[in-house]
Design an enzyme around this catalytic site. Structure first.
Site, PDB file in Angstrom:
ATOM      1  CB  SER A  68      -0.988   6.353   2.466  1.00  0.00           C
ATOM      2  OG  SER A  68      -0.236   5.479   3.284  1.00  0.00           O
TER       3      SER A  68
ATOM      4  CB  CYS B 167      -4.868  -0.773  -0.705  1.00  0.00           C
ATOM      5  SG  CYS B 167      -4.967  -0.199   0.955  1.00  0.00           S
TER       6      CYS B 167
ATOM      7  CD  GLU C 136       8.939   2.378  -7.835  1.00  0.00           C
ATOM      8  OE1 GLU C 136       8.468   1.244  -8.077  1.00  0.00           O
ATOM      9  OE2 GLU C 136       8.926   3.297  -8.679  1.00  0.00           O
TER      10      GLU C 136
ATOM     11  CB  CYS D 148     -10.469  -6.177  -3.970  1.00  0.00           C
ATOM     12  SG  CYS D 148      -9.359  -4.870  -3.466  1.00  0.00           S
TER      13      CYS D 148
ATOM     14  CE  LYS E 240      -3.158  -5.669  -4.682  1.00  0.00           C
ATOM     15  NZ  LYS E 240      -2.474  -4.711  -3.794  1.00  0.00           N
TER      16      LYS E 240
ATOM     17  CD  GLU F  99       0.963  -3.612  -5.239  1.00  0.00           C
ATOM     18  OE1 GLU F  99       0.506  -4.735  -4.969  1.00  0.00           O
ATOM     19  OE2 GLU F  99       0.580  -2.581  -4.661  1.00  0.00           O
TER      20      GLU F  99
ATOM     21  CD  GLU G 224      -3.714   3.689   4.347  1.00  0.00           C
ATOM     22  OE1 GLU G 224      -3.119   3.494   3.288  1.00  0.00           O
ATOM     23  OE2 GLU G 224      -4.860   3.250   4.560  1.00  0.00           O
TER      24      GLU G 224
ATOM     25  CD  GLU H 159       1.428   7.961   5.347  1.00  0.00           C
ATOM     26  OE1 GLU H 159       1.150   6.753   5.230  1.00  0.00           O
ATOM     27  OE2 GLU H 159       1.793   8.672   4.389  1.00  0.00           O
TER      28      GLU H 159
END
Ligand code: FES
Length: 588
Positions: free
Chosen positions: A320, A300, A367, A505, A359, A362, A280, A283
């Protein structure tokens, strides 16, 4: 605040003006049963009538959760009239409640059972028809079972307060009233971001994470090579499930418990958090130097990604392209680790222990597969891990402190640990960006300017002649402010960190439940006290680490030297980066 004089049960007290009777009583050491009231007024509709008390001079009984104290007030909790009324309120709730308590995952944490015990509501005095129910289990993250809902409205309020969203609301009228997304749709057909904040405030089993414990059991039985990774926020809260004070770090005992549960390898997602910073940070610098899309926004938090895809499809190029640390760790385990250990990726089973219900969703994103193999196979919340530990008969506090497995992907830095708290990803990134731009480490290591729990924070840093403007937001209500600025072309930032859950989190929807009724007043004051204590557990672990910058992680350096070549390389993109797409909100 001015102090006023009141009497409770005939005993004089001085309390702060502005408190409700329920709050004042709790401060003075009395427990008035309550259900719809939560977190000192965050959600208090005065609807459940479980908190009724007598106040001298008032007409009838009053709901203590909404009734303010005033000078000279005389409160009686114990009168037969108040006690009987509270019991009747609970019995009415129980009469419309699915009482399969032994199958309910909230067993042991159910506030309805707690108030039933407190009020002595034992007999089913009220019998009759029950409200038609809905069981929504279509998403991988959350189950909604209206047969256990008591219509307290906490979830409705939490969704609004945390995210400015109204995914849940009251549907139908009278006896047929339920709490649901619009028109009683499934969460799957609504723009719900699956963060689980509603689960974390639900007093009963009406909202729960979808458990994946059975999947993990099946993988053990099938003889798979079962590897586990744990997110940083888990260690800051898991101890609460075993009676430890909020903010007790339990890293070593958590590792010991996971070994005893049978995991072949116990790794920390922090390794991948360090890799995330390398990817990151690179990037970001490439975007700054080459006129790329700015501000760049962190990626994230899957709850945040959902929110962006539903509501800001036009801003997706700002995200990102880095996968989250959970997915990076999974991808590296099934590629890098599997190759080094000579294990076929399909024989591996990667389990994540996460503070987050999103999560679970996710890991199912198409993807996030490499060659059709998912990065992660099962996600357990912190609460599910606690259930597995208890089920196995492991006595948590007697466990020795053990180390994560150290081979290949075992080392991590302090920068990775603080990913679990709002501002942590930003601070970790700044430590490395500073090094890349100056060739030296930031002397203070900590970037205090980005810490704290305010909903939106910003900082301007002068690094080697370059001014880097950054901002942090947590909870979608706050994120929306920064996103609207970008949309209007008014954003001055280079880099923005966004976390789905308020606090980051550490206060995710999969963390141990923070229950007003089971905690002292001080520990759940406007939710910030417990967040601050869990955050402190992570900052203290960061301080204890010898290595505190991601770029100094020797195993991460080795990963790049021997496998990925360099951050943002072709191989790194193949394994560690992803794409996003705009989604319809209500799609049925
Ligand atoms: Fe006071 Fe529900 S009415 S807790």
């Amino acid at each position: 605040m001015a102090k006023i004089n009141i009497k409770i049960e005939g005993i004089p007290y001085q309390v702060e003006e502005g408190l409700t009777v329920l709050e004042a009583a709790k401060l003075c050491g009395y427990e008035i049963p309550s259900l719809c009231a939560f977190n000192h007024g965050e959600c208090s509709r005065g609807s459940c009538r479980v908190c009724l008390v007598e106040v001298k001079g008032a007409r009838g009984l009053v709901a203590s959760c909404v009734y303010p104290v005033n000078e000279g007030m005389e409160i009686t909790i114990s009168s037969p009239k108040a006690s009987e009324a509270r019991r009747a309120s609970v019995e009415l709730l129980l009469s419309n409640h699915n009482q399969n308590c032994q199958q309910c995952d909230k067993n042991g944490k159910c506030e309805l059972l707690h108030v039933a015990y407190l009020t002595g509501a034992r007999e089913g005095r009220y019998q009759g028809a029950k409200t038609p129910t809905t069981l929504d289990q279509l998403t991988p993250s959350i189950i909604r079972d209206t047969s256990k809902c008591i219509l307290c409205g906490r979830c409705v309020e939490r969704c609004k307060n945390a995210h400015g969203m109204g995914i849940l609301g009251f549907e139908n009228r009278g006896f047929r009233t339920i709490v649901a997304p619009a028109e009683n749709r499934s969460f799957a057909n609504s723009p719900c971001i699956l963060c689980g904040q509603c689960v974390s405030v639900c007093p009963t089993g009406a909202l729960m994470e979808k458990s994946e414990i059975d999947k993990v059991d099946a993988a053990f039985k099938a003889g798979k090579h079962v590897v586990v990774q744990t997110a940083p926020a888990v260690r800051a809260a898991l101890g609460e499930e075993f009676g430890m004070p909020v903010g007790t770090p339990v890293t070593g005992k958590m590792v010991a418990a996971l070994r005893r549960l049978g995991f072949k390898k116990v790794y920390d997602t922090n390794f991948a958090a360090d890799v995330t910073i390398m990817e990151e940070g690179t990037e970001l610098l490439e975007r700054i130097n080459n006129g790329g899309v700015l501000p760049m926004i962190t990626s994230c938090s899957p709850g945040w990604i959902n929110y962006a895809e539903y509501n800001y499809g036009d801003l997706l190029p700002h995200l990102s392209t880095c996968k989250s640390p959970q997915q990076m760790q999974g991808a590296l385990l099934k590629d890098y680790y599997a190759a080094k250990k000579d294990i076929a990726p399909e024989d591996m089973f990667v389990v994540s222990v996460m503070p987050c219900t999103a999560k679970k969703y996710e890991k199912e994103r198409p993807e996030l597969r490499v060659n059709e193999i998912p990065d992660v196979d099962a996600v357990l919340t912190t609460r599910e891990l606690a259930r597995m530990i208890k089920r196995a008969g492991i006595v948590f506090h007697k466990l020795p402190d053990e180390e994560f497995d150290q081979d290949l992907m075992g080392e991590y830095t302090g920068a990775a640990v603080i990913f679990g708290v709002t501002g942590g990803v930003m601070e970790a990134a700044l430590r490395t960006v500073y090094y890349v731009l100056t060739g030296t480490e930031h002397e203070a290591i900590n970037f205090e300017a980005v810490r704290g729990l305010e909903g939106i924070r910003e900082a301007s840093l002068d690094i080697n002649g370059m001014t880097v403007n950054v901002a942090i937001a947590h909870g979608m209500k706050n994120a929306k402010v920064l996103l609207d600025e970008i949309r209007e072309g008014k954003s001055k930032y280079h880099f923005i960190e966004i976390m789905g859950c308020p606090g980051g989190c550490i206060a995710g929807g999969g963390q141990p439940l923070v229950r007003s009724c089971f905690m002292p007043y001080e520990d759940n004051d406007i939710q910030d006290t417990f967040r601050a204590k869990r955050a402190a557990a992570l900052y203290s672990e960061d301080e204890r680490q010898v290595l505190r910058q991601s770029h100094n992680n020797p195993q991460v350096k080795k990963l790049y030297d021997e496998y990925l070549i360099k951050p943002n390389s072709h191989k790194a993109h193949e394994l560690l980066h992803t794409t996003y797409k705009a989604k319809e909100g209500y799609n049925d």
